[in-house]
Design a protein around this motif. Structure first.
Motif, PDB file in Angstrom:
ATOM      1  N   ILE A  73       8.509   8.010 -12.333  1.00  0.00           N
ATOM      2  CA  ILE A  73       7.191   7.420 -12.602  1.00  0.00           C
ATOM      3  C   ILE A  73       7.323   6.303 -13.631  1.00  0.00           C
ATOM      4  O   ILE A  73       6.747   5.224 -13.470  1.00  0.00           O
ATOM      5  CB  ILE A  73       6.194   8.512 -13.069  1.00  0.00           C
ATOM      6  N   TRP A  74       8.105   6.549 -14.667  1.00  0.00           N
ATOM      7  CA  TRP A  74       8.304   5.535 -15.699  1.00  0.00           C
ATOM      8  C   TRP A  74       8.958   4.279 -15.121  1.00  0.00           C
ATOM      9  O   TRP A  74       8.531   3.156 -15.426  1.00  0.00           O
ATOM     10  CB  TRP A  74       9.138   6.112 -16.844  1.00  0.00           C
ATOM     11  N   LEU A  75       9.974   4.446 -14.288  1.00  0.00           N
ATOM     12  CA  LEU A  75      10.638   3.296 -13.667  1.00  0.00           C
ATOM     13  C   LEU A  75       9.670   2.489 -12.814  1.00  0.00           C
ATOM     14  O   LEU A  75       9.664   1.255 -12.854  1.00  0.00           O
ATOM     15  CB  LEU A  75      11.822   3.751 -12.802  1.00  0.00           C
ATOM     16  N   ARG A  76       8.847   3.181 -12.053  1.00  0.00           N
ATOM     17  CA  ARG A  76       7.902   2.490 -11.175  1.00  0.00           C
ATOM     18  C   ARG A  76       6.789   1.816 -11.971  1.00  0.00           C
ATOM     19  O   ARG A  76       6.329   0.748 -11.594  1.00  0.00           O
ATOM     20  CB  ARG A  76       7.313   3.482 -10.162  1.00  0.00           C
ATOM     21  N   ALA A  77       6.369   2.449 -13.062  1.00  0.00           N
ATOM     22  CA  ALA A  77       5.280   1.887 -13.856  1.00  0.00           C
ATOM     23  C   ALA A  77       5.737   0.737 -14.738  1.00  0.00           C
ATOM     24  O   ALA A  77       4.939  -0.139 -15.076  1.00  0.00           O
ATOM     25  CB  ALA A  77       4.643   2.975 -14.719  1.00  0.00           C
ATOM     26  N   SER A  78       7.015   0.721 -15.107  1.00  0.00           N
ATOM     27  CA  SER A  78       7.494  -0.275 -16.069  1.00  0.00           C
ATOM     28  C   SER A  78       7.819  -1.620 -15.441  1.00  0.00           C
ATOM     29  O   SER A  78       8.060  -2.582 -16.167  1.00  0.00           O
ATOM     30  CB  SER A  78       8.718   0.252 -16.819  1.00  0.00           C
ATOM     31  N   GLY A  79       7.813  -1.685 -14.153  1.00  0.00           N
ATOM     32  CA  GLY A  79       8.077  -2.981 -13.534  1.00  0.00           C
ATOM     33  C   GLY A  79       8.052  -2.874 -12.029  1.00  0.00           C
ATOM     34  O   GLY A  79       8.142  -1.776 -11.470  1.00  0.00           O
ATOM     35  N   PRO A  80       7.937  -3.998 -11.367  1.00  0.00           N
ATOM     36  CA  PRO A  80       7.923  -3.957  -9.908  1.00  0.00           C
ATOM     37  C   PRO A  80       9.276  -3.505  -9.368  1.00  0.00           C
ATOM     38  O   PRO A  80      10.317  -3.958  -9.824  1.00  0.00           O
ATOM     39  CB  PRO A  80       7.632  -5.405  -9.506  1.00  0.00           C
ATOM     40  N   THR A  81       9.222  -2.566  -8.457  1.00  0.00           N
ATOM     41  CA  THR A  81      10.426  -2.060  -7.824  1.00  0.00           C
ATOM     42  C   THR A  81      10.328  -2.374  -6.348  1.00  0.00           C
ATOM     43  O   THR A  81       9.443  -1.875  -5.664  1.00  0.00           O
ATOM     44  CB  THR A  81      10.554  -0.533  -8.022  1.00  0.00           C
ATOM     45  N   ASP A  82      11.224  -3.209  -5.865  1.00  0.00           N
ATOM     46  CA  ASP A  82      11.212  -3.566  -4.453  1.00  0.00           C
ATOM     47  C   ASP A  82      12.047  -2.555  -3.685  1.00  0.00           C
ATOM     48  O   ASP A  82      13.266  -2.536  -3.801  1.00  0.00           O
ATOM     49  CB  ASP A  82      11.752  -4.980  -4.249  1.00  0.00           C
ATOM     50  N   ALA A 131       0.820  -1.211   0.000  1.00  0.00           N
ATOM     51  CA  ALA A 131       0.000   0.000   0.000  1.00  0.00           C
ATOM     52  C   ALA A 131       0.854   1.262   0.000  1.00  0.00           C
ATOM     53  O   ALA A 131       0.543   2.229  -0.707  1.00  0.00           O
ATOM     54  CB  ALA A 131      -0.945   0.010   1.184  1.00  0.00           C
ATOM     55  N   TRP A 132       1.945   1.278   0.778  1.00  0.00           N
ATOM     56  CA  TRP A 132       2.783   2.475   0.837  1.00  0.00           C
ATOM     57  C   TRP A 132       3.421   2.775  -0.509  1.00  0.00           C
ATOM     58  O   TRP A 132       3.515   3.938  -0.913  1.00  0.00           O
ATOM     59  CB  TRP A 132       3.850   2.340   1.927  1.00  0.00           C
ATOM     60  N   SER A 133       3.840   1.743  -1.206  1.00  0.00           N
ATOM     61  CA  SER A 133       4.428   1.935  -2.533  1.00  0.00           C
ATOM     62  C   SER A 133       3.387   2.449  -3.522  1.00  0.00           C
ATOM     63  O   SER A 133       3.683   3.301  -4.361  1.00  0.00           O
ATOM     64  CB  SER A 133       5.031   0.626  -3.044  1.00  0.00           C
ATOM     65  N   THR A 134       2.171   1.928  -3.415  1.00  0.00           N
ATOM     66  CA  THR A 134       1.094   2.365  -4.302  1.00  0.00           C
ATOM     67  C   THR A 134       0.736   3.822  -4.046  1.00  0.00           C
ATOM     68  O   THR A 134       0.583   4.613  -4.982  1.00  0.00           O
ATOM     69  CB  THR A 134      -0.152   1.470  -4.120  1.00  0.00           C
ATOM     70  N   VAL A 135       0.624   4.188  -2.779  1.00  0.00           N
ATOM     71  CA  VAL A 135       0.298   5.577  -2.433  1.00  0.00           C
ATOM     72  C   VAL A 135       1.425   6.505  -2.885  1.00  0.00           C
ATOM     73  O   VAL A 135       1.171   7.590  -3.421  1.00  0.00           O
ATOM     74  CB  VAL A 135       0.011   5.718  -0.922  1.00  0.00           C
TER      75      VAL A 135
END
Length: 151
Positions: free
Chosen positions: A101-110, A42-46
């Motif tokens: 934003i592009w990095l986060r949208a293009s794949g899962p970032t742990d 949830a924190w990553s999504t927010v």
């Protein structure tokens, strides 16, 4: 300063900048909470959606800010240089957030275990916004840009 980018003699740019600043700081706070060990995604999504809101807000604030720059006449000599530096720093921050934003949208970032590239970009972006905000404040509070009767 009279500018077409105003509503009832109130400049629009300072009204709009609070949104990207607040959303980008909140986005970084969400990332740091996740890094501190908060469970779930949830924190990553927010953080991600706050970042997008800040990006949109920055684009909206940039339009009247650019109009203010174009219509600025007179004042102390360093003001135009400060304004251009303010704009360049803001544009750099917007580009960093677009990449983020592009990095986060293009794949899962742990980001749960270490400082990942997106979090580092957020830290740099917030730092740039602080410097730019300082310059914006200097234009208003030191040189009186946008303050009726001071220019």
């Amino acid at each position: 300063m009279r500018t077409p980018a105003s509503i009832f003699n109130h400049p629009i740019h300072p009204m709009l900048i609070v949104f990207p600043i607040g959303l980008w700081i909140f986005s970084l706070a969400c990332d740091l909470i996740r890094l501190a060990g908060a469970s779930g995604g949830a924190w990553s999504t927010v953080a991600f959606f706050s970042m997008i809101g800040g990006f949109i807000g920055a684009l909206c604030a940039a339009i009247p800010g650019f109009i203010d720059l174009l219509f600025y006449k007179g004042g102390a000599p360093p003001v135009k240089k400060i304004a251009l530096t303010h704009m360049a720093i803001n544009l750099t921050a917007v580009v960093l957030y677009a990449v983020n934003i592009w990095l986060r949208a293009s794949g899962p970032t742990d980001i749960s275990t270490s400082l990942s590239t997106p979090v580092v970009l957020s830290i740099i972006g917030v730092a740039l916004v602080f410097v730019s905000g300082w310059l914006g404040g200097q234009m208003v509070h030191v040189y009186g840009v946008g303050v009726e009767g001071r220019e």
